[in-house]
Design a protein around this motif. Structure first.
Motif, short mmCIF file in Angstrom:
data_model
loop_
_atom_site.label_atom_id
_atom_site.label_comp_id
_atom_site.label_asym_id
_atom_site.label_seq_id
_atom_site.Cartn_x
_atom_site.Cartn_y
_atom_site.Cartn_z
N ASN A 1 0.84 -1.19 0.00
CA ASN A 1 0.00 0.00 0.00
C ASN A 1 0.88 1.25 0.00
OD1 ASN A 1 -0.03 1.61 2.64
ND2 ASN A 1 -0.38 -0.44 3.45
N THR A 2 0.33 2.32 -0.48
CA THR A 2 1.12 3.52 -0.74
C THR A 2 1.59 4.22 0.53
OG1 THR A 2 -1.01 4.64 -1.12
CG2 THR A 2 0.25 3.97 -3.05
N THR A 3 0.84 4.13 1.61
CA THR A 3 1.29 4.74 2.87
C THR A 3 2.53 4.02 3.39
OG1 THR A 3 -0.90 5.56 3.52
CG2 THR A 3 0.69 5.22 5.28
N SER A 4 2.57 2.70 3.29
CA SER A 4 3.75 1.94 3.71
C SER A 4 4.98 2.33 2.89
CB SER A 4 3.50 0.44 3.57
OG SER A 4 2.58 -0.02 4.53
N LEU A 5 4.78 2.56 1.59
CA LEU A 5 5.89 2.96 0.74
C LEU A 5 6.39 4.36 1.11
CD1 LEU A 5 4.69 1.65 -2.76
CD2 LEU A 5 6.35 0.61 -1.20
N MET A 6 5.45 5.26 1.39
CA MET A 6 5.85 6.61 1.82
C MET A 6 6.62 6.55 3.14
SD MET A 6 2.43 8.86 1.07
CE MET A 6 1.47 8.65 -0.44
N LEU A 7 6.13 5.75 4.06
CA LEU A 7 6.79 5.60 5.35
C LEU A 7 8.21 5.07 5.18
CD1 LEU A 7 6.75 5.57 8.45
CD2 LEU A 7 5.64 3.32 8.34
N ALA A 8 8.35 4.07 4.31
CA ALA A 8 9.68 3.51 4.05
C ALA A 8 10.61 4.56 3.47
CB ALA A 8 9.56 2.32 3.10
N GLN A 9 10.10 5.34 2.52
CA GLN A 9 10.94 6.37 1.89
C GLN A 9 11.43 7.39 2.91
OE1 GLN A 9 9.39 9.78 -0.08
NE2 GLN A 9 10.45 9.32 -1.99
N THR A 10 10.54 7.83 3.81
CA THR A 10 10.94 8.82 4.81
C THR A 10 11.97 8.26 5.78
OG1 THR A 10 9.08 8.26 6.30
CG2 THR A 10 8.73 10.04 4.68
N LYS A 11 12.09 6.95 5.85
CA LYS A 11 13.09 6.32 6.69
C LYS A 11 14.38 6.02 5.93
CE LYS A 11 10.06 4.14 10.11
NZ LYS A 11 10.74 4.73 11.27
N GLY A 12 14.42 6.45 4.67
CA GLY A 12 15.63 6.26 3.88
C GLY A 12 15.74 4.92 3.18
N VAL A 13 14.65 4.15 3.14
CA VAL A 13 14.69 2.85 2.47
C VAL A 13 14.74 3.07 0.96
CG1 VAL A 13 13.50 0.65 2.17
CG2 VAL A 13 13.39 1.81 4.37
N PRO A 14 15.71 2.47 0.25
CA PRO A 14 15.90 2.72 -1.18
C PRO A 14 14.94 1.96 -2.09
CG PRO A 14 17.56 1.18 -0.42
CD PRO A 14 16.77 1.57 0.79
N ILE A 15 13.74 2.50 -2.26
CA ILE A 15 12.72 1.86 -3.09
C ILE A 15 12.13 2.87 -4.07
CG2 ILE A 15 12.06 0.04 -1.47
CD1 ILE A 15 9.75 1.91 -0.57
N LYS A 16 11.49 2.35 -5.12
CA LYS A 16 10.82 3.20 -6.11
C LYS A 16 9.62 2.47 -6.68
CE LYS A 16 11.54 6.00 -10.26
NZ LYS A 16 10.87 7.16 -9.63
N SER A 17 8.48 3.13 -6.69
CA SER A 17 7.28 2.57 -7.30
C SER A 17 7.46 2.53 -8.81
CB SER A 17 6.06 3.44 -6.95
OG SER A 17 4.91 3.01 -7.63
N VAL A 18 6.95 1.45 -9.46
CA VAL A 18 7.16 1.32 -10.90
C VAL A 18 5.86 1.25 -11.71
CG1 VAL A 18 9.41 0.24 -10.63
CG2 VAL A 18 7.38 -1.20 -10.73
N VAL A 19 4.75 0.87 -11.06
CA VAL A 19 3.48 0.79 -11.79
C VAL A 19 2.34 0.69 -10.77
CG1 VAL A 19 3.47 -1.74 -12.00
CG2 VAL A 19 2.25 -0.35 -13.71
N ASN A 20 1.18 1.14 -11.17
CA ASN A 20 0.04 1.12 -10.27
C ASN A 20 -0.35 -0.30 -9.87
OD1 ASN A 20 -1.95 2.36 -8.75
ND2 ASN A 20 -3.47 2.26 -10.38
N GLY A 21 -1.01 -0.41 -8.72
CA GLY A 21 -1.46 -1.72 -8.26
C GLY A 21 -2.96 -1.81 -8.13
N ALA A 22 -3.55 -0.89 -7.35
CA ALA A 22 -5.01 -0.90 -7.14
C ALA A 22 -5.45 0.48 -6.66
CB ALA A 22 -5.40 -1.97 -6.13
N ALA A 23 -6.72 0.77 -6.90
CA ALA A 23 -7.27 2.07 -6.52
C ALA A 23 -8.69 1.91 -6.01
CB ALA A 23 -7.26 3.03 -7.71
#
Length: 325
Positions: free
Chosen positions: A97-119
């Motif tokens: 989910n997108t909130t988990s990805l945002m949380l990871a990014q703010t912690k410096g985790v090196p990730i990048k979204s590549v395509v949509n999943g669900a809406a």
């Protein structure tokens, strides 16, 4: 728990350690060309829920194999386990989910979204998630949730953030809602047994609860934003930088899969029987999400703003452009 597991991704995470988080199948450790040099084996970390149906459907339709990708799906209990799996190289791609990805990014985790999943499908009263109460509950609307206990699957994440927004929009005080953490599959019983006053449920939990007489009083995703991007597929920044061709092919195959699932909802429902235990009336009645190929930036900015407001990101602001562009 979510914050602790995400923190592990900042260190060197072993494949064995990650494999202990919800999956007995370690998958392949890297994207590797097959013997003929034309096929790349790709492992995707997924959650066995309705949202990932297009991935399985796309595999069945050959959208990945036609691009030289041999898919292997490995299931985990949630995005919190999948994120360190992607960073460590256990998975080449993952679903979260997108909130988990945002949380990871703010912690410096090196990730990048590549395509949509669900809406969200944008339908208040008939969306992919809902806050449900018992039939005879005094709670009649989201405003009435103030002063009551609401179950979410993960605290300090997309569930409680969007539920608070529903309460706020209905004129209630979101600070007066008490959240407790209960797995989705246990929520219908918890609600029916009176352990909680209300529960924010995804599918198939909400369909099961409605069959037991529960009724919906809020549609947090749709009420937060009618085109809310709920989840995406992502990779590590290492793979994004070192293997852009693989990322491009995965993006194209996934986009085709999302389009196909959107145009063939009956096939999307049927594919659920191959990787979940959903069947019978629940299969035919459950609500499907929308599967657009592109993320909705405005909805992500709204979600980030709400997360900041709730203090989820520890004072750091997610970089939506860098993470989801």
């Amino acid at each position: 728990m979510q914050r602790r597991i995400l923190g592990l991704a900042l260190a060197v995470v072993t494949v064995a350690a990650v494999a202990g988080c919800g999956s007995s199948d370690s998958g392949s450790s890297a994207a590797s060309p097959a013997g003929d040099g034309k096929t790349t084996q790709v492992t995707v970390g997924v959650i066995p829920i309705v949202d990932v149906a297009p991935l399985y459907l796309g595999q069945k339709q050959g959208f990945f194999s036609s691009r030289g990708i041999e898919l292997k799906m490995v299931t985990a209990q949630g995005g919190a386990a999948i994120i360190p799996g992607v960073v460590s190289g256990q998975f080449q791609f993952g679903f979260s989910n997108t909130t988990s990805l945002m949380l990871a990014q703010t912690k410096g985790v090196p990730i990048k979204s590549v395509v949509n999943g669900a809406a969200s499908n944008g339908k208040v009263g008939a969306d992919v998630t809902a806050v449900l109460v018992k039939k005879d509950s005094s709670i009649k609307s989201a405003k009435d949730l103030a002063g009551h206990t609401v179950a979410v699957n993960t605290l300090q994440n997309i569930g409680d953030t969007t539920v608070r927004e529903s309460v706020r929009k209905a004129g209630g005080d979101p600070a007066e809602v008490k959240f407790v953490e209960i797995p989705f599959d246990q929520m219908p019983a918890a609600l029916d047994g009176g352990r909680v006053d209300a529960a924010w449920m995804g599918e198939p939990a909400q369909t099961i609860a409605k069959a037991q007489g529960a009724r919906a009083v809020a549609s947090p995703f749709a009420e937060t934003h009618p085109k809310l991007t709920v989840a995406t597929y992502f990779t590590s920044t290492k793979i994004a930088q070192e293997n852009p061709d693989l990322v491009k092919k995965f993006n194209e195959a996934m986009a085709e899969s999302l389009k196909y699932a959107s145009e063939h909802p009956d096939e999307a429902r049927q594919i659920l029987t191959t990787y979940t235990k959903i069947s019978g009336d629940v299969l035919t009645k459950l609500t499907l999400p929308n599967w657009p190929a592109q993320v909705d930036t405005a909805s992500l900015e709204k979600l980030a703003q709400l997360g900041e407001q709730d203090g989820i990101f520890g004072g750091k602001k997610p970089d939506i452009g860098a993470l989801f562009s």
